[in-house]
Design a protein around this motif. Structure first.
Motif, PDB file in Angstrom:
ATOM      1  N   LEU A  43       0.800  -1.226   0.000  1.00  0.00           N
ATOM      2  CA  LEU A  43       0.000   0.000   0.000  1.00  0.00           C
ATOM      3  C   LEU A  43       0.830   1.273   0.000  1.00  0.00           C
ATOM      4  N   GLY A  44       2.096   1.158   0.409  1.00  0.00           N
ATOM      5  CA  GLY A  44       2.918   2.354   0.514  1.00  0.00           C
ATOM      6  C   GLY A  44       2.442   3.282   1.617  1.00  0.00           C
ATOM      7  N   THR A  45       1.875   2.684   2.656  1.00  0.00           N
ATOM      8  CA  THR A  45       1.326   3.414   3.798  1.00  0.00           C
ATOM      9  C   THR A  45       2.177   3.089   5.029  1.00  0.00           C
ATOM     10  N   SER A  46       2.124   3.932   6.022  1.00  0.00           N
ATOM     11  CA  SER A  46       2.930   3.691   7.218  1.00  0.00           C
ATOM     12  C   SER A  46       2.424   2.480   8.001  1.00  0.00           C
ATOM     13  N   GLN A  47       3.333   1.846   8.733  1.00  0.00           N
ATOM     14  CA  GLN A  47       2.981   0.674   9.533  1.00  0.00           C
ATOM     15  C   GLN A  47       1.942   1.013  10.598  1.00  0.00           C
ATOM     16  N   PRO A  48       2.066   2.143  11.318  1.00  0.00           N
ATOM     17  CA  PRO A  48       1.036   2.456  12.320  1.00  0.00           C
ATOM     18  C   PRO A  48      -0.362   2.633  11.704  1.00  0.00           C
ATOM     19  N   THR A  49      -0.420   3.221  10.516  1.00  0.00           N
ATOM     20  CA  THR A  49      -1.711   3.406   9.848  1.00  0.00           C
ATOM     21  C   THR A  49      -2.314   2.059   9.492  1.00  0.00           C
ATOM     22  N   VAL A  50      -1.500   1.180   8.900  1.00  0.00           N
ATOM     23  CA  VAL A  50      -1.986  -0.148   8.528  1.00  0.00           C
ATOM     24  C   VAL A  50      -2.430  -0.912   9.772  1.00  0.00           C
ATOM     25  N   SER A  51      -1.646  -0.864  10.828  1.00  0.00           N
ATOM     26  CA  SER A  51      -1.993  -1.574  12.061  1.00  0.00           C
ATOM     27  C   SER A  51      -3.304  -1.067  12.652  1.00  0.00           C
ATOM     28  N   LYS A  52      -3.501   0.246  12.615  1.00  0.00           N
ATOM     29  CA  LYS A  52      -4.747   0.833  13.133  1.00  0.00           C
ATOM     30  C   LYS A  52      -5.950   0.291  12.355  1.00  0.00           C
ATOM     31  N   HIS A  53      -5.830   0.249  11.034  1.00  0.00           N
ATOM     32  CA  HIS A  53      -6.936  -0.236  10.211  1.00  0.00           C
ATOM     33  C   HIS A  53      -7.125  -1.749  10.340  1.00  0.00           C
ATOM     34  N   LEU A  54      -6.035  -2.480  10.501  1.00  0.00           N
ATOM     35  CA  LEU A  54      -6.144  -3.925  10.708  1.00  0.00           C
ATOM     36  C   LEU A  54      -6.885  -4.230  12.007  1.00  0.00           C
ATOM     37  N   LYS A  55      -6.668  -3.407  13.014  1.00  0.00           N
ATOM     38  CA  LYS A  55      -7.366  -3.601  14.285  1.00  0.00           C
ATOM     39  C   LYS A  55      -8.877  -3.461  14.078  1.00  0.00           C
ATOM     40  N   VAL A  56      -9.293  -2.456  13.330  1.00  0.00           N
ATOM     41  CA  VAL A  56     -10.716  -2.247  13.054  1.00  0.00           C
ATOM     42  C   VAL A  56     -11.267  -3.435  12.261  1.00  0.00           C
ATOM     43  N   LEU A  57     -10.514  -3.876  11.251  1.00  0.00           N
ATOM     44  CA  LEU A  57     -10.945  -5.019  10.439  1.00  0.00           C
ATOM     45  C   LEU A  57     -11.038  -6.288  11.282  1.00  0.00           C
ATOM     46  N   ARG A  58     -10.085  -6.461  12.190  1.00  0.00           N
ATOM     47  CA  ARG A  58     -10.083  -7.642  13.068  1.00  0.00           C
ATOM     48  C   ARG A  58     -11.281  -7.601  14.013  1.00  0.00           C
ATOM     49  N   GLU A  59     -11.552  -6.449  14.602  1.00  0.00           N
ATOM     50  CA  GLU A  59     -12.664  -6.315  15.544  1.00  0.00           C
ATOM     51  C   GLU A  59     -14.020  -6.511  14.862  1.00  0.00           C
ATOM     52  N   SER A  60     -14.082  -6.217  13.569  1.00  0.00           N
ATOM     53  CA  SER A  60     -15.335  -6.403  12.835  1.00  0.00           C
ATOM     54  C   SER A  60     -15.471  -7.818  12.286  1.00  0.00           C
ATOM     55  N   GLY A  61     -14.421  -8.622  12.436  1.00  0.00           N
ATOM     56  CA  GLY A  61     -14.461  -9.999  11.975  1.00  0.00           C
ATOM     57  C   GLY A  61     -14.109 -10.181  10.510  1.00  0.00           C
ATOM     58  N   LEU A  62     -13.647  -9.121   9.845  1.00  0.00           N
ATOM     59  CA  LEU A  62     -13.310  -9.214   8.425  1.00  0.00           C
ATOM     60  C   LEU A  62     -11.937  -9.823   8.166  1.00  0.00           C
ATOM     61  N   VAL A  63     -11.090  -9.843   9.177  1.00  0.00           N
ATOM     62  CA  VAL A  63      -9.786 -10.485   9.052  1.00  0.00           C
ATOM     63  C   VAL A  63      -9.511 -11.304  10.313  1.00  0.00           C
ATOM     64  N   THR A  64      -8.660 -12.310  10.138  1.00  0.00           N
ATOM     65  CA  THR A  64      -8.175 -13.066  11.289  1.00  0.00           C
ATOM     66  C   THR A  64      -6.671 -12.869  11.346  1.00  0.00           C
ATOM     67  N   VAL A  65      -6.116 -13.081  12.522  1.00  0.00           N
ATOM     68  CA  VAL A  65      -4.683 -12.887  12.702  1.00  0.00           C
ATOM     69  C   VAL A  65      -4.084 -14.125  13.339  1.00  0.00           C
ATOM     70  N   ARG A  66      -2.888 -14.454  12.885  1.00  0.00           N
ATOM     71  CA  ARG A  66      -2.114 -15.539  13.486  1.00  0.00           C
ATOM     72  C   ARG A  66      -0.801 -14.920  13.953  1.00  0.00           C
ATOM     73  N   GLU A  67      -0.495 -15.153  15.224  1.00  0.00           N
ATOM     74  CA  GLU A  67       0.730 -14.611  15.794  1.00  0.00           C
ATOM     75  C   GLU A  67       1.816 -15.671  15.753  1.00  0.00           C
ATOM     76  N   GLU A  68       2.984 -15.249  15.335  1.00  0.00           N
ATOM     77  CA  GLU A  68       4.152 -16.123  15.324  1.00  0.00           C
ATOM     78  C   GLU A  68       5.329 -15.297  15.832  1.00  0.00           C
ATOM     79  N   GLY A  69       5.631 -15.466  17.109  1.00  0.00           N
ATOM     80  CA  GLY A  69       6.657 -14.621  17.718  1.00  0.00           C
ATOM     81  C   GLY A  69       6.172 -13.184  17.727  1.00  0.00           C
ATOM     82  N   GLN A  70       7.010 -12.291  17.194  1.00  0.00           N
ATOM     83  CA  GLN A  70       6.626 -10.882  17.122  1.00  0.00           C
ATOM     84  C   GLN A  70       5.891 -10.548  15.827  1.00  0.00           C
ATOM     85  N   HIS A  71       5.723 -11.513  14.955  1.00  0.00           N
ATOM     86  CA  HIS A  71       5.094 -11.273  13.666  1.00  0.00           C
ATOM     87  C   HIS A  71       3.609 -11.599  13.707  1.00  0.00           C
TER      88      HIS A  71
END
Length: 142
Positions: A43-71
């Protein structure tokens, strides 16, 4: 239902969903998963911006996340979109006018929409059309 419309109303979130959709079809062996840094690069967008939007998408159930260490690896979850699609289909069919007449007859006892509700419904239609166009463009590229 309004919450999902609020979520997909944001252009950056729609872009993130498009990246996830593209990943799902372009790299099937990935299971559709993509790291935050890959989304940032796409996207060519900053990491904090993407993370903020991913949080909204995750809370709405539109995305799932898998944690692997710090990733964190994100994947599209179509469930809420399928619910949205089920709601929109009557408006998109070739018999939409007949469906609308049937719906109007069935709901004639309910009060008509006020000005704010009509404005919201119009905004929903515009967001859906824009999202449908973006998804079509992603699919065409593949």
């Amino acid at each position: 239902m309004a919450d999902i419309f609020d979520v997909v109303a944001d252009a950056t979130r729609r872009d993130i969903l498009a990246v996830l959709l593209e990943r799902e079809s372009a790299v099937p062996q990935s299971g559709g998963e993509i790291s935050v840094s890959e989304i940032v690069a796409a996207l060519g967008t900053s990491q904090p911006t993407v993370s903020k939007h991913l949080k909204v998408l995750r809370e709405s159930g539109l995305v799932t996340v898998r944690e692997e260490g710090q990733h964190r690896y994100y994947r599209l979850d179509r469930g809420p979109l399928e619910t949205l699609e089920d709601w929109l289909i009557p408006f998109m069919s070739s018999d939409a006018a007949a469906d609308a007449a049937t719906l109007a007859g069935a709901e004639a006892h309910e009060a008509s929409l006020n000005e704010d509700q009509w404005a919201f419904a119009s905004a929903i239609g515009k967001v859906f059309a824009d999202t449908a166009h973006q998804v079509t463009q992603v699919v065409k590229r593949k």
